[in-house]
Scaffold this motif. Structure first.
Motif, PDB file in Angstrom:
ATOM      1  N   LEU A 142      49.234 -11.571 -32.812  1.00 41.41           N
ATOM      2  CA  LEU A 142      48.258 -10.926 -33.680  1.00 41.41           C
ATOM      3  C   LEU A 142      46.875 -11.039 -33.044  1.00 41.41           C
ATOM      4  CD1 LEU A 142      47.985  -9.537 -36.473  1.00 41.41           C
ATOM      5  CD2 LEU A 142      47.582 -11.800 -37.451  1.00 41.41           C
ATOM      6  N   THR A 143      46.249  -9.891 -32.796  1.00 41.42           N
ATOM      7  CA  THR A 143      44.959  -9.855 -32.111  1.00 41.42           C
ATOM      8  C   THR A 143      43.907  -9.245 -33.022  1.00 41.42           C
ATOM      9  OG1 THR A 143      46.035  -9.633 -29.945  1.00 41.42           O
ATOM     10  CG2 THR A 143      43.697  -9.017 -30.098  1.00 41.42           C
ATOM     11  N   LEU A 144      42.810  -9.962 -33.208  1.00 41.17           N
ATOM     12  CA  LEU A 144      41.690  -9.505 -34.022  1.00 41.17           C
ATOM     13  C   LEU A 144      40.538  -9.116 -33.098  1.00 41.17           C
ATOM     14  CD1 LEU A 144      40.204  -9.240 -36.795  1.00 41.17           C
ATOM     15  CD2 LEU A 144      39.560 -11.656 -36.525  1.00 41.17           C
ATOM     16  N   PHE A 145      39.952  -7.963 -33.361  1.00 38.21           N
ATOM     17  CA  PHE A 145      38.802  -7.486 -32.600  1.00 38.21           C
ATOM     18  C   PHE A 145      37.576  -7.506 -33.513  1.00 38.21           C
ATOM     19  CE2 PHE A 145      42.617  -5.548 -30.943  1.00 38.21           C
ATOM     20  CZ  PHE A 145      42.493  -5.624 -29.564  1.00 38.21           C
ATOM     21  N   ILE A 146      36.543  -8.221 -33.115  1.00 36.53           N
ATOM     22  CA  ILE A 146      35.331  -8.334 -33.931  1.00 36.53           C
ATOM     23  C   ILE A 146      34.137  -7.809 -33.148  1.00 36.53           C
ATOM     24  CG2 ILE A 146      36.250 -10.267 -35.249  1.00 36.53           C
ATOM     25  CD1 ILE A 146      34.467 -12.131 -33.583  1.00 36.53           C
ATOM     26  N   PRO A 147      33.092  -7.367 -33.846  1.00 36.40           N
ATOM     27  CA  PRO A 147      31.935  -6.798 -33.144  1.00 36.40           C
ATOM     28  C   PRO A 147      31.288  -7.815 -32.205  1.00 36.40           C
ATOM     29  CG  PRO A 147      31.882  -6.223 -35.473  1.00 36.40           C
ATOM     30  CD  PRO A 147      32.967  -7.245 -35.321  1.00 36.40           C
ATOM     31  N   PRO A 148      30.902  -7.371 -31.020  1.00 40.80           N
ATOM     32  CA  PRO A 148      30.198  -8.272 -30.093  1.00 40.80           C
ATOM     33  C   PRO A 148      28.747  -8.449 -30.532  1.00 40.80           C
ATOM     34  CG  PRO A 148      30.320  -6.072 -29.156  1.00 40.80           C
ATOM     35  CD  PRO A 148      31.106  -6.028 -30.455  1.00 40.80           C
ATOM     36  N   ILE A 149      28.050  -9.322 -29.855  1.00 46.39           N
ATOM     37  CA  ILE A 149      26.633  -9.553 -30.168  1.00 46.39           C
ATOM     38  C   ILE A 149      25.819  -8.295 -29.852  1.00 46.39           C
ATOM     39  CG2 ILE A 149      24.574 -10.835 -29.509  1.00 46.39           C
ATOM     40  CD1 ILE A 149      26.296 -13.266 -29.054  1.00 46.39           C
ATOM     41  N   ASP A 170      46.231 -14.942 -33.281  1.00 47.24           N
ATOM     42  CA  ASP A 170      46.538 -15.554 -31.989  1.00 47.24           C
ATOM     43  C   ASP A 170      45.445 -15.339 -30.957  1.00 47.24           C
ATOM     44  OD1 ASP A 170      49.260 -16.459 -32.658  1.00 47.24           O
ATOM     45  OD2 ASP A 170      49.695 -14.316 -32.802  1.00 47.24           O
ATOM     46  N   VAL A 171      44.778 -14.191 -31.024  1.00 46.45           N
ATOM     47  CA  VAL A 171      43.773 -13.831 -30.023  1.00 46.45           C
ATOM     48  C   VAL A 171      42.606 -13.161 -30.749  1.00 46.45           C
ATOM     49  CG1 VAL A 171      43.291 -12.484 -27.939  1.00 46.45           C
ATOM     50  CG2 VAL A 171      45.582 -13.442 -28.293  1.00 46.45           C
ATOM     51  N   VAL A 172      41.372 -13.449 -30.270  1.00 41.08           N
ATOM     52  CA  VAL A 172      40.190 -12.744 -30.770  1.00 41.08           C
ATOM     53  C   VAL A 172      39.460 -12.131 -29.582  1.00 41.08           C
ATOM     54  CG1 VAL A 172      38.009 -12.909 -32.011  1.00 41.08           C
ATOM     55  CG2 VAL A 172      39.948 -14.301 -32.740  1.00 41.08           C
ATOM     56  N   LEU A 173      39.206 -10.829 -29.667  1.00 41.65           N
ATOM     57  CA  LEU A 173      38.526 -10.090 -28.605  1.00 41.65           C
ATOM     58  C   LEU A 173      37.394  -9.261 -29.208  1.00 41.65           C
ATOM     59  CD1 LEU A 173      41.662  -8.754 -26.662  1.00 41.65           C
ATOM     60  CD2 LEU A 173      40.182 -10.648 -25.977  1.00 41.65           C
ATOM     61  N   PRO A 174      36.442  -8.821 -28.374  1.00 42.52           N
ATOM     62  CA  PRO A 174      35.396  -7.928 -28.894  1.00 42.52           C
ATOM     63  C   PRO A 174      35.953  -6.525 -29.147  1.00 42.52           C
ATOM     64  CG  PRO A 174      35.140  -8.225 -26.539  1.00 42.52           C
ATOM     65  CD  PRO A 174      36.222  -9.167 -26.952  1.00 42.52           C
ATOM     66  N   THR A 175      35.326  -5.802 -30.030  1.00 40.00           N
ATOM     67  CA  THR A 175      35.810  -4.457 -30.359  1.00 40.00           C
ATOM     68  C   THR A 175      35.701  -3.508 -29.170  1.00 40.00           C
ATOM     69  OG1 THR A 175      33.624  -3.966 -31.273  1.00 40.00           O
ATOM     70  CG2 THR A 175      35.329  -4.648 -32.816  1.00 40.00           C
ATOM     71  N   THR A 176      34.876  -3.836 -28.220  1.00 37.02           N
ATOM     72  CA  THR A 176      34.770  -2.999 -27.018  1.00 37.02           C
ATOM     73  C   THR A 176      36.048  -3.019 -26.192  1.00 37.02           C
ATOM     74  OG1 THR A 176      33.686  -4.907 -25.979  1.00 37.02           O
ATOM     75  CG2 THR A 176      32.268  -3.154 -26.810  1.00 37.02           C
ATOM     76  N   ASP A 177      36.946  -3.947 -26.479  1.00 39.07           N
ATOM     77  CA  ASP A 177      38.186  -4.069 -25.697  1.00 39.07           C
ATOM     78  C   ASP A 177      39.373  -3.371 -26.351  1.00 39.07           C
ATOM     79  OD1 ASP A 177      36.737  -5.600 -23.977  1.00 39.07           O
ATOM     80  OD2 ASP A 177      37.823  -7.479 -24.316  1.00 39.07           O
ATOM     81  N   VAL A 178      39.184  -2.691 -27.477  1.00 42.62           N
ATOM     82  CA  VAL A 178      40.331  -2.147 -28.210  1.00 42.62           C
ATOM     83  C   VAL A 178      41.122  -1.159 -27.367  1.00 42.62           C
ATOM     84  CG1 VAL A 178      41.062  -0.794 -30.201  1.00 42.62           C
ATOM     85  CG2 VAL A 178      39.293  -2.505 -30.471  1.00 42.62           C
ATOM     86  N   ASN A 179      40.467  -0.153 -26.807  1.00 44.19           N
ATOM     87  CA  ASN A 179      41.211   0.858 -26.049  1.00 44.19           C
ATOM     88  C   ASN A 179      41.874   0.271 -24.806  1.00 44.19           C
ATOM     89  OD1 ASN A 179      41.084   3.313 -27.517  1.00 44.19           O
ATOM     90  ND2 ASN A 179      38.917   3.522 -26.992  1.00 44.19           N
ATOM     91  N   GLY A 180      41.213  -0.682 -24.148  1.00 46.16           N
ATOM     92  CA  GLY A 180      41.840  -1.344 -23.013  1.00 46.16           C
ATOM     93  C   GLY A 180      43.088  -2.101 -23.424  1.00 46.16           C
ATOM     94  N   TYR A 181      43.008  -2.777 -24.565  1.00 48.10           N
ATOM     95  CA  TYR A 181      44.178  -3.490 -25.093  1.00 48.10           C
ATOM     96  C   TYR A 181      45.322  -2.514 -25.347  1.00 48.10           C
ATOM     97  CZ  TYR A 181      47.101  -5.724 -28.666  1.00 48.10           C
ATOM     98  OH  TYR A 181      48.180  -6.206 -29.389  1.00 48.10           O
ATOM     99  N   LEU A 182      45.039  -1.418 -26.021  1.00 50.64           N
ATOM    100  CA  LEU A 182      46.086  -0.451 -26.349  1.00 50.64           C
ATOM    101  C   LEU A 182      46.700   0.140 -25.080  1.00 50.64           C
ATOM    102  CD1 LEU A 182      44.364   1.387 -29.340  1.00 50.64           C
ATOM    103  CD2 LEU A 182      46.240  -0.267 -29.458  1.00 50.64           C
ATOM    104  N   ALA A 183      45.868   0.435 -24.084  1.00 52.29           N
ATOM    105  CA  ALA A 183      46.388   0.988 -22.834  1.00 52.29           C
ATOM    106  C   ALA A 183      47.300  -0.001 -22.131  1.00 52.29           C
ATOM    107  CB  ALA A 183      45.224   1.379 -21.919  1.00 52.29           C
ATOM    108  N   HIS A 184      46.932  -1.277 -22.172  1.00 50.02           N
ATOM    109  CA  HIS A 184      47.759  -2.295 -21.522  1.00 50.02           C
ATOM    110  C   HIS A 184      49.100  -2.472 -22.240  1.00 50.02           C
ATOM    111  CE1 HIS A 184      49.052  -6.045 -19.686  1.00 50.02           C
ATOM    112  NE2 HIS A 184      49.184  -6.557 -20.896  1.00 50.02           N
ATOM    113  N   TYR A 185      49.062  -2.514 -23.555  1.00 41.80           N
ATOM    114  CA  TYR A 185      50.284  -2.817 -24.293  1.00 41.80           C
ATOM    115  C   TYR A 185      51.223  -1.641 -24.442  1.00 41.80           C
ATOM    116  CZ  TYR A 185      49.341  -7.651 -25.202  1.00 41.80           C
ATOM    117  OH  TYR A 185      49.143  -8.997 -25.028  1.00 41.80           O
ATOM    118  N   CYS A 186      50.813  -0.457 -23.997  1.00 43.54           N
ATOM    119  CA  CYS A 186      51.789   0.633 -23.973  1.00 43.54           C
ATOM    120  C   CYS A 186      52.176   0.959 -22.532  1.00 43.54           C
ATOM    121  CB  CYS A 186      51.249   1.878 -24.668  1.00 43.54           C
ATOM    122  SG  CYS A 186      49.829   2.621 -23.857  1.00 43.54           S
ATOM    123  N   SER A 187      51.826   0.053 -21.618  1.00 41.90           N
ATOM    124  CA  SER A 187      52.199   0.249 -20.227  1.00 41.90           C
ATOM    125  C   SER A 187      53.685  -0.036 -20.033  1.00 41.90           C
ATOM    126  CB  SER A 187      51.372  -0.675 -19.322  1.00 41.90           C
ATOM    127  OG  SER A 187      51.645  -2.036 -19.633  1.00 41.90           O
TER     128      SER A 187
END
Length: 471
Positions: A84-91, A115-132
């Motif tokens: 489970l990955t949560l994306f929150i706004p960066p500074i 399980d993981v927290v990332l900035p919202t700027t990483d959402v599309n990169g995450y999606l691209a990686h996990y559908c590879s």
């Protein structure tokens, strides 16, 4: 009980368990054993022609899978990896001087059950990686019209907009211990606020004074938000089911006397989980004979309903039984006449006095998901019943029978050649000023019955004692 609540709520909101539950439902409905559940939180929205944000209300499905109340956040759950990955706004340096530093990723990981927290700027990169190809998660499950324009699902082989929302609706019906604790906390605070209103009703001059007391008590106990716009309806306004004004004087201008009763339908939220409680009190401190008659009938309706709540019981049957109890009571008073209980039931005459459903699911929404209502039902007795189906353990329902004297609803029955014979207009005349009586509690269906979360006083004796200033 307070220690138990503190212990349960001292832990993290069980977002991961909720994600597992939703994933299992997706699998059971043919969605497969892998894929990404993608869901977005509510966006910050600005007030039109203003530089301030609108009041924020987190999307309930996002909160259910994250426990996160931050705006402009995103969530992804990898079903195959159980991650489970949560994306929150960066500074945003521009906003820090106004709003302070936002929650950091490290603090969010400690606070939320993810399980993981990332900035919202990483959402599309995450999606691209996990559908590879190497990741193998080539399917994404999302909710229609709740995907931002900047988000792309193009790398995925399949996008499913059909299964996620129904799976969430089903999952949210059965509450776990943490959710029940939040509902109990909301009920405890709301019940105390109802008691405060009862004590103040005799000396108050206007409905808004009592609404202020209710909201103030909830806020002082840590519950800033209300589950819905509260209803503070005095006199005949109590017959309006969702009365909204809350600013009428408690003195009847035509008589100079205090109105008979006050109907209060109000409840606060505890971290998005709702209380929904209704009580009625006499504004003089003592019920009039007619008000006492109706209050006793409604209390009998509620107690009869509670007595048959258990797993496997059809809510339609509980609702119908409440109508039968109402019919017997109104026959005793002489308001109904001209037929036996079954005939009056079959003709639907009791709908004139009890026009709404007995109750609904309760959770993160006041009228919570999963109830499967049928607003096109040809039978008016069931048309506004928001819960259709059988009860199961862990379901939380409101039990809110009522009897109302609304001229707009009753007069068509009095004008009907077929139905008017069942209502004694002369006896009815004595009851218009009662307005309406509704008694509403929130209960959890258990393995062998129910657990009532609502502790607000409701016996006629307790109501009068508090309303008269004796407590």
């Amino acid at each position: 009980m307070a220690q138990d609540l503190d212990k349960i709520l001292g832990g993290k909101y069980p977002a991961k368990a909720h994600a597992n539950r939703v994933a299992d439902l997706i699998k059971a409905r043919g969605g497969g054993d892998s894929g990404i559940i993608y869901i977005e939180g509510q966006k910050t929205r600005m007030i039109e022609d203003n530089d301030g944000p609108m009041p924020f209300r987190q999307r309930r499905n996002f909160f259910y899978l994250s426990g996160c109340e931050l705006p402009d956040s995103y969530l992804a759950y990898d079903i195959g990896k159980d991650e489970l990955t949560l994306f929150i706004p960066p500074i945003d340096p521009e906003s820090v001087i106004w709003s302070g530093l936002p929650l950091s990723a490290a603090d969010a990981l400690k606070k939320y059950d993810v399980d993981v927290v990332l900035p919202t700027t990483d959402v599309n990169g995450y999606l691209a990686h996990y559908c590879s190809a190497e990741a193998g998660a080539n399917k994404v499950f999302a909710i229609p019209d709740q995907v931002s324009s900047e988000i792309t699902f193009l790398p995925f082989k399949e996008t499913d907009f059909d299964v996620l929302r129904p799976a969430l609706d089903t999952a949210r019906v059965t509450k776990d211990a943490y959710e029940i604790a939040l509902l109990r906390q909301a009920n405890n605070i709301s019940s105390a606020a109802h008691t405060a209103v009862l004590k103040a009703a005799k000396t108050a001059k206007n409905e808004r004074e009592l609404e202020a007391i209710f909201i103030s008590h909830c806020m002082s106990q840590g519950c800033r938000e209300q589950s819905y716009h509260p209803i503070f309806a005095s006199g005949e306004s109590g017959s309006t089911l969702h009365y909204q004004k809350n600013d009428d004087d408690l003195i009847d201008a035509s008589t100079g006397q205090k109105k008979l009763n006050l109907l209060v339908d109000a409840g606060c939220e505890s971290r998005n989980y709702c209380a929904d409680i209704t009580r009625v009190c006499p504004l003089s401190g003592k019920f009039s004979p007619e008000s006492r008659d109706i209050y006793n009938i409604v209390l009998e309706m509620q107690m009869a309903s509670l007595a048959i709540i258990k797993p496997g019981v059809a809510w339609d049957d509980v609702h119908a039984n409440a109508h039968r109890v109402a019919i017997r009571g109104l026959l005793r008073l002489g308001i109904l006449q001209g037929g036996d209980e079954q005939e009056i039931f079959d003709k639907g005459v009791s709908v004139a006095f009890f026009p709404h459903g007995l109750g609904h699911y309760l959770g993160m929404d006041t009228h919570d998901v999963g109830g499967n209502p049928n607003y096109n039902d040809e039978n008016p007795m069931f048309r506004y019943l928001r819960l259709r189906g059988t009860l199961s353990p862990g379901g939380v329902v409101t039990v809110e029978p009522g009897v109302y004297f609304c001229r707009f609803i009753i007069e068509p029955y009095l004008s009907s050649a077929e139905l008017s014979k069942y209502i004694n207009a002369e006896v009815l005349e004595k009851y218009w000023s009662v307005g309406g009586v509704r008694i509403e509690d929130n209960v959890v269906v258990t393995e062998d019955g129910y657990d009532n979360l609502t502790t607000a006083p409701k016996s006629l004796e307790d109501i009068e004692r508090l309303a008269s200033g004796q407590a």
